[in-house]
Design a protein around this motif. Structure first.
Motif, PDB file in Angstrom:
ATOM      1  N   LEU A  86      52.076  16.110 -31.086  1.00  0.00           N
ATOM      2  CA  LEU A  86      52.828  16.979 -30.650  1.00  0.00           C
ATOM      3  C   LEU A  86      52.982  17.104 -29.260  1.00  0.00           C
ATOM      4  N   ASP A  87      51.878  16.711 -28.611  1.00  0.00           N
ATOM      5  CA  ASP A  87      52.053  16.671 -26.906  1.00  0.00           C
ATOM      6  C   ASP A  87      52.862  15.565 -26.586  1.00  0.00           C
ATOM      7  N   TYR A  90      56.467  16.651 -26.935  1.00  0.00           N
ATOM      8  CA  TYR A  90      56.871  17.966 -25.915  1.00  0.00           C
ATOM      9  C   TYR A  90      57.193  16.939 -24.648  1.00  0.00           C
ATOM     10  N   GLY A  93      60.270  14.766 -24.969  1.00  0.00           N
ATOM     11  CA  GLY A  93      61.676  15.438 -25.412  1.00  0.00           C
ATOM     12  C   GLY A  93      62.055  15.000 -26.633  1.00  0.00           C
ATOM     13  N   GLN A  95      60.391  16.702 -29.533  1.00  0.00           N
ATOM     14  CA  GLN A  95      59.501  17.507 -30.420  1.00  0.00           C
ATOM     15  C   GLN A  95      59.800  17.878 -31.701  1.00  0.00           C
ATOM     16  N   GLU A  96      61.168  17.810 -32.069  1.00  0.00           N
ATOM     17  CA  GLU A  96      61.524  17.783 -33.845  1.00  0.00           C
ATOM     18  C   GLU A  96      60.973  16.720 -34.405  1.00  0.00           C
ATOM     19  N   ASP A  99      57.138  17.047 -34.646  1.00  0.00           N
ATOM     20  CA  ASP A  99      56.652  18.212 -35.690  1.00  0.00           C
ATOM     21  C   ASP A  99      56.858  17.625 -37.082  1.00  0.00           C
TER      22      ASP A  99
END
Length: 177
Positions: A86-87, A90, A93, A95-96, A99
């Motif tokens: 997850l880091d 983030y 760029g 994130q999707e 996740d």
């Protein structure tokens, strides 16, 4: 980094980073414990991701040379792995995609733990390395120990600290697998 779709921005890797196979086309910068600072400076990365086991002196040297370094925690757990993904998502760029990967991993872990919940437990010895410098296996508190447990095994080395294991103790424990 490849899993979240950002492999194309990678300009360097350690000699231990060998998956997926396409990463072998990316130049190496030494090992995790002995990064080649000159090579890193030469490839001029915008950002360096450093595991928490990278020597602090190397991280400080890179920062003193004006290279931005993100230190990633190296905790041995599923939650830590999820958080690292997850880091990275983030920071890069993505994130999707990060996740999605974490969600798929969590579903797989749930599926496996449910599948083996009523199966008999199997005593297990996991070989990391062996030979003239010793026999190595993961003890308790490691990611591999968690995987063995999740899969319905009992890690015979779960009570030890460190990674070295004696042949005598292995014979004494007589694991199923």
């Amino acid at each position: 980094i490849f899993a979240i779709g950002k492999g194309d921005i990678l300009v360097g890797r350690t000699e231990y980073c060998t998956y997926p196979q396409v990463v072998l086309q990316v130049p190496t910068i030494g090992s995790i414990m002995e990064p080649n600072i000159e090579k890193i400076v030469e490839i001029m990365p915008d950002l360096v991701f450093a595991s928490s086991i990278v020597p602090l002196e190397a991280v400080e040297q890179l920062r003193s040379l004006g290279i931005q370094v993100v230190s990633m925690k190296n905790e041995e757990s599923f939650d830590s792995t999820y958080n690292t993904i997850l880091d990275l998502g983030y920071i890069l760029g993505a994130q999707e995609q990060a996740d999605l990967i974490v969600k798929e991993m969590q579903e797989e872990v749930k599926y496996i733990t449910e599948k083996v919940s009523n199966a008999p437990k199997v005593s297990t010895y996991y070989v990391i390395a062996y030979g003239e410098y010793g026999d190595y296996t993961p003890g308790g508190g490691t990611f591999i120990n968690d995987v063995i447990t999740m899969a319905g095994g009992i890690n015979i080395a779960s009570d030890m600290e460190g990674w070295k294991y004696s042949k005598e103790k292995l014979i004494e424990q007589d694991p199923d697998i």
